[in-house]
Design an enzyme around this catalytic site. Sequence first.
Site, PDB file in Angstrom:
ATOM      1  N   CYS A  65       4.697  -4.147  13.826  1.00 33.26           N
ATOM      2  CA  CYS A  65       5.695  -3.867  12.787  1.00 33.26           C
ATOM      3  C   CYS A  65       7.107  -3.989  13.340  1.00 33.26           C
ATOM      4  CB  CYS A  65       5.463  -2.477  12.217  1.00 33.26           C
ATOM      5  SG  CYS A  65       5.416  -1.207  13.480  1.00 33.26           S
ATOM      6  N   ALA A  86       0.842  -1.203   0.000  1.00 32.25           N
ATOM      7  CA  ALA A  86       0.000   0.000   0.000  1.00 32.25           C
ATOM      8  C   ALA A  86       0.878   1.254   0.000  1.00 32.25           C
ATOM      9  CB  ALA A  86      -0.920  -0.013   1.221  1.00 32.25           C
ATOM     10  N   GLY A  87       1.999   1.196   0.705  1.00 33.96           N
ATOM     11  CA  GLY A  87       2.912   2.350   0.740  1.00 33.96           C
ATOM     12  C   GLY A  87       3.409   2.723  -0.646  1.00 33.96           C
ATOM     13  N   GLU A 120       5.283   4.702   7.119  1.00 37.74           N
ATOM     14  CA  GLU A 120       5.737   3.800   8.190  1.00 37.74           C
ATOM     15  C   GLU A 120       5.284   2.410   7.780  1.00 37.74           C
ATOM     16  OE1 GLU A 120       7.500   4.475  10.825  1.00 37.74           O
ATOM     17  OE2 GLU A 120       7.442   6.659  10.836  1.00 37.74           O
TER      18      GLU A 120
END
Length: 486
Positions: free
Chosen positions: A288, A235-236, A253
């Site tokens: 994460c 998605a980033g 992030e």
Amino acid sequence: MTARVEYDQLFIGGRWTDPAGSGVIDVVSPVTEKVVGRVPHAGTEDVERAVAAARAAFDHGPWPRLPLAERIAVVTRIKDLLAARHQELAELVSLQNGSPMLFSVRGQALSAVGVFGAALAAAADFAPEEERTGTGGPVLVRREPVGVVAAVTPWNVPQLTIAAKLAPALLTGCCVVLKPAPETPLDANWLAGLCAEAGLPEGVLSVLPGGRETGAHLVAHPGIDKVAFTGSGAAGKAIMAAAAANLTRVSLELGGKSAAVLLDDADLATAIPAIVAGTCAANSGQACVALTRVLVHSSRYEAVAGALGAAFAGLRVGDPADPATVVGPLISRAQQRRNLDYVASAREAGATVLTGGGVPAGLDTGWYMAPTLLGEVTNDMPVAREEIFGPVVCLIRYETEDEAVEIANDSDYGLSGAVFSADPERAARLARRVRTGTISVNGFRLDLAAPFGGFKHSGIGREFGPEGLAGYVEYQTVNLPRPTAS
Ligand code: NAD
């Protein structure tokens, strides 16, 4: 525990408003697999209304123009309300994502309070303007808010990731359109109500629960000045590509595959609990920053395998509402399948299952996964290279310190890590050689006042503390006239 929670309106421009469409998001409990909440699904028309409200508030409203002290006062009220209601917040987050209450109180709710607190402390030293002597004369260096921010957040630590964007954005004078993950819309709506109660002016915040399409429309909108994103690498990349069309600023992030390096003199009484805290006990491994690769000197391999395996096997798995539960369910059936598939692929590649490896007995309802330690993993196996998001941890051997550094750095990611040694200075020397945004010595810690973010595929930019504020600033240089000689 919180019962079923429903909203029938969207928080747009600081007011509860009827949604443009009739779609809804049902929130399904990872424990019972039953619907526990419902919110309207924000569509593209709602995105348009929210961006227009934020644009108007930023371009013409009082918020960006208020003296910093007045914004600090509003944000302090938000933080104080969050602190006062943190138990309620922890329960609401846990209801949606199955986070064990043992983790949720500190890791979900109080960590959000901590992020607000650290941002407020940084704001106290924030100079909106500063005069300097330039090369050609005096200059005024001004810090302007970046503008309208699209905050796009994940389900795993929803309030921590929202706070990391909302607190600095509000303090610097930005307006925010927040799109929470569809798995966790309830706490985002709850926070919207709390911000209104704290006196946040109209237009400054909107919350748009929705899926990928709502997010994609928002981040590509020309009315957005910055996208602040936390989530997956896939998605980033899509967000960065969409933002490029308008040269929208981005901070990302993303994921991690962090290494815990146990040097040959590591004290296992220190290292084992820290690794448990940084893996299975960290939101059931859905973190994460999880220390999913444990690098062990060959001479200690058997001892670590035994001690860590026993520690994992002893962790209580079950209902997240039970205060003794350390590992709760995963977010979805698909996530549970993904964990099981990685264990199978590791077995095929020659790894051994030292403990766990499947669905714990008696937990067939809900999406549980046993704390799993895989032995004899090599760093080229997919299980050591890809983010799994669950309580699955790899044990990897090394022979020399140089090799440990090489393995730790042989990753697309660079988010977190830890080094353990009886000699903290030796550990700190090794820590400096690991290309990662955060690394702890003889422990596992996320410091809410220090810059947090990723090297490599773990992201771009930093959150928390003063560096977090800097991410919401555009600098303006005003060249002042040179003093005339009199
Ligand atoms: P995800 O990327 O699937 O979704 C995150 C958010 O982005 C959601 O709100 C989603 O709806 C939205 N989204 C997805 N595709 C989009 C697109 N093309 N355009 C705009 N919005 C889009 O991630 P997730 O499954 O919700 O969260 C897990 C991931 O988040 C893991 O990879 C984890 O490592 C990462 N994470 C990183 C940090 C960090 O600070 N580095 C913290 C928490 C989670």
